[in-house]
Structures are given as C-alpha cells and as structure tokens.
Design an enzyme around this catalytic site. Structure first.
Site, PDB file in Angstrom:
ATOM      1  N   GLU A   1      -2.495  -9.506  -4.054  1.00 10.83           N
ATOM      2  CA  GLU A   1      -2.363  -8.185  -4.667  1.00 10.83           C
ATOM      3  C   GLU A   1      -3.065  -8.087  -6.015  1.00 10.83           C
ATOM      4  OE1 GLU A   1       1.556  -6.471  -4.417  1.00 10.83           O
ATOM      5  OE2 GLU A   1       2.136  -7.836  -2.809  1.00 10.83           O
ATOM      6  N   GLY A   2      -3.859  -9.089  -6.346  1.00 10.20           N
ATOM      7  CA  GLY A   2      -4.579  -9.059  -7.610  1.00 10.20           C
ATOM      8  C   GLY A   2      -5.664 -10.115  -7.643  1.00 10.20           C
TER       9      GLY A   2
END
Length: 429
Positions: free
Chosen positions: A143-144
């Site tokens: 997610e990043g």
C-alpha cells in the site's frame, strides 16, 4: 472423530481472516481462531519492514533472537502447527498500510525472496521467527513505497516452491479501484493463487453494492490478464463497523452479496475479513458469514466438481507395527461421477502416539485396483504409488514425531470406491 476440511484453493466457500494487529483493541491467540470450521486460512499481519525484516503481531510475540531485534515467536509457531493440523493454511503478509518497505531493484527483490524462503518457508535459515513451523505462503499487501521488484520477488519464491512437494500459495490484497496503484503491474505479470480485493475504504466497496461495486472488473482481469487463469478472487470485507472507515455491511447483507457474486462468477473464492479480532471476538459476524458461505456451497471439496458424491468408507484405528504405535484416520472422502468417469478424493491422517520415534518411517496404505491417481499432496513428506500401494515416507522434518496428512485424488473404475484393510505402518531402521 472430528473431521476437518483441508484447505482447498479451488473452493468457492473459503473464509480467510487476517490476524496479528489487534484491530479491535485486543486479540485472542492465533490457535483460538482455528478451533472450528469457520476459518479456512489465516494471514499473519505483518512483515511490515523489508528487506530489513521487521515483524509485528501486536504483543502476541515479544521475544527476540540474542543480539538481534528480529522477533522469535515459539508460541505462535506452536499455534501455526495447530492450525495446520486442523487443515488451515497459514500465510504471512508483507506490507500493510503503515510500514517502511520496498525494493530498489529486481535483484534486491530476488535476494529477499531467498531470505523469506529460508526464514519462513521451506528453507533452512539460522534464525527462523517461527522455528521449524513452515508457513503455507506469502501475501503481498502493498500500500506504499515503490512498485519495483515484486514480480521478480514472486518469481524467485516460486522457483523455490518447485523444489518442494509442499503446496505453497502466493496471494495479494489490492484495493478495489482497478487497476490497483501499487500492485496492478505485479498482478499482471506474476503468478497469484488468490487475490483478496479490499472492497472497503473506497468508492467501489461493499457499501456501494450493486451499482458501484466493481467485482466485474476484477473478474475480467482474472480471466483475461492474470498469469494464473484459475486465480480465485475474494470479497475483502471489514469485520465490524470500526474495522474500516467505510464499506462495512452486516453479516446478512454480505452473505447475500457473496451468494450473488458466486452465482455469477466462477472466479469467486470466498470472503476475506479484516480482521479476526473484529469479526469474532465481540460478535457472531464472522461465524455467520462463514456459515452462510459453507451452507451455500454446492460441494465443499471441488477438485472434480463431483455430482451426487458418495462418501468413501472412513474409519479410525489404533495400530501397532513393531515398536511403532500410531493412530490412523481416513477422513473426508468423496467419490462420484463426472462426464469423464468416476472420481475420488480422500484425506488420510496418521499420527504416532509414541514420542520420540526413530527417523526413516514409512506408511503403507493399500489402494483399490483400477485407480488412477491424479494428485498427491503429502504436505512436507514424500509420497509415491507402488503397485497399488500409497507409500508415505519421512519428509526429514525436525519433529521427532510422525504426523502425516496426505490428500489423494484421481479417477477409478467400478461401482464404488472403498479403501481396503489393512493399513500397514512399518519402520525402516
């Protein structure tokens, strides 16, 4: 005798729960979520810093290896083995919403895949957080950071999988907007067995069903662009109102959505929940959703889509061979017809009642004549067919006991499929 379904990746009724972040404020030990049939697989959250390897299971593991910050979790290791003994898959998730992770290059990712293999899977690292417990796969919840290297990471892991007779899984957890910003390119270029689409915290979530709910886009991806054309998609759902900013629906509503999706899309694999503590600890939400999934499944063991399945004869016995005492269970068998002929599938469990035992044991199970085996999964042990006899051999684990689960499936001729007596266990010195 308690019958336990072994994890079946091809099923359309699996219920998979993330565990390890105490999302509800606290959480029960891992083993507590494996006590009944509600949960089919557990995803441990998270390995949230890599390639430096930092784990967090929110206070369920506090010890570290001497001179290191790497967690050492023997209690969780014991729970992993207990879950696996009940037919549950246990997978480690990498990433998460809060973490510092990523690769600088494909080479960096490949090297870290070797590290993950040695530390958590079938390798032989000097520091293994779960000791000799061998996990069933790796989940990517990215997610990043950067998108660099993840396809190379998966490819390198799968090269290790090919050297083992154990079944391993690669899973991913993208956000529902398609394509996912972080995992999209990896999903298009690497093998995934299961994809847990997070249908929450976004415009395309469960609270937007039916008009804004975009399972159809993920179905199209699975059938046209996925490397694995048999990949299973899961409806990712929050287990309570507090588990996500938006997207929560009650158990009855989710069960109806899941039933509708399953009736329309062959790619459907079940429901993923964030997380176990939210879904089970203070409500019956998880139990209700799982029960609905399983009651609505046309056939729990779907390897051959058996119609009018009849049970294989099952039995339990305490048996003695020389100095070896063991208990043998033949469980969850099914036989029936499909268009190509008669099919069967059964699970054998055997466990020594003596501890420790000598290494080099073999288990011999006579099989019916006219049987053509299409699949054997001995989960870490070696298994072969010799003259209508299934021979399972010591897989070389560090455990000083014999604990075997072997699934066998294929086709047979004749009106019925019955496993004959006797079941023979012998030792090789």
């Amino acid at each position: 005798m308690t019958l336990a379904w072994a994890f079946d990746v091809s099923s359309q009724s699996n219920f998979i729960a993330y565990w390890g972040q105490s999302s509800a404020g606290s959480q029960k030990p891992l083993k507590d979520y494996c006590q009944d049939s509600s949960v089919d697989a557990v995803v441990l959250a998270f390995l949230y810093q890599f390639p430096s390897t930092t784990l967090d299971f929110s206070s369920n593991c506090r010890g570290t290896f001497p001179g290191s910050q790497l967690l050492h979790c023997p209690e969780i290791a014991a729970d992993i083995k207990q879950c696996q003994s009940k037919g549950k898959a246990v997978i480690l998730s990498m990433g998460g919403a809060a973490g510092a992770y990523g690769f600088s290059s494909d080479s960096d990712a490949q090297k870290y895949a070797d590290t993950v293999w040695d530390m958590f899977l079938g390798g032989s690292g000097s520091q293994r957080p779960f000791d000799d417990a061998i996990l069933d796969g790796i989940d990517l919840d990215i997610e990043g950071g950067s998108t660099t290297g993840y396809a190379a990471f998966v490819a390198q892991l799968r090269s290790h999988f090919q050297s083992s007779n154990k079944q391993y899984y690669i899973t991913g957890a993208p956000q529902c907007p398609y394509p996912d910003a972080m995992l999209g390119s990896t999903l298009d270029s690497a093998w995934f067995d299961m994809v847990f689409v997070q249908f929450y915290n976004n415009y395309c979530g469960l609270d937007a069903y039916p008009q804004g709910f975009n399972y159809d886009k993920w179905d199209s991806w699975a059938k046209s662009q996925s490397v694995n054309k048999n990949v299973k998609l899961y409806i990712g759902a929050p287990g309570s109102q507090s588990a996500a900013g938006r997207g929560y629906v009650d158990a009855s509503t989710l069960s109806k959505i899941a039933s509708d999706v399953r009736s329309k899309y062959s790619t459907f694999g079940g429901v993923m929940v964030w997380d176990a503590s939210q879904a089970f600890d203070s409500s019956s939400w998880g139990t209700s959703v799982s029960s609905s999934l399983k009651s609505g499944a046309s056939n729990r063991k779907r390897m051959f889509d058996i119609a009018s399945a009849a049970p294989v004869a099952t039995r339990s016995a305490n048996i003695t061979a020389g100095a070896l005492h063991a208990r043998l269970d033949l469980v969850e068998g099914a036989a029936g017809r499909r268009s190509e002929g008669d099919t069967f599938g059964f699970l054998i469990k055997a466990k020594s009642t003596d501890h420790p035992i000598q290494r080099g044991w073999q288990m011999h199970i006579p099989l019916p004549a006219g049987m053509a085996v299409a699949k054997i999964d001995a989960q870490g042990h070696q298994a072969i067919i010799v003259e209508n006899t299934l021979v399972v051999m010591d897989g070389g684990s560090k455990d000083s006991s014999m604990a075997v689960e072997v699934y066998v499936a294929g086709q047979h001729t004749g009106n019925e499929f019955v496993l004959p007596d006797p079941a023979i266990i012998t030792l090789q010195q």
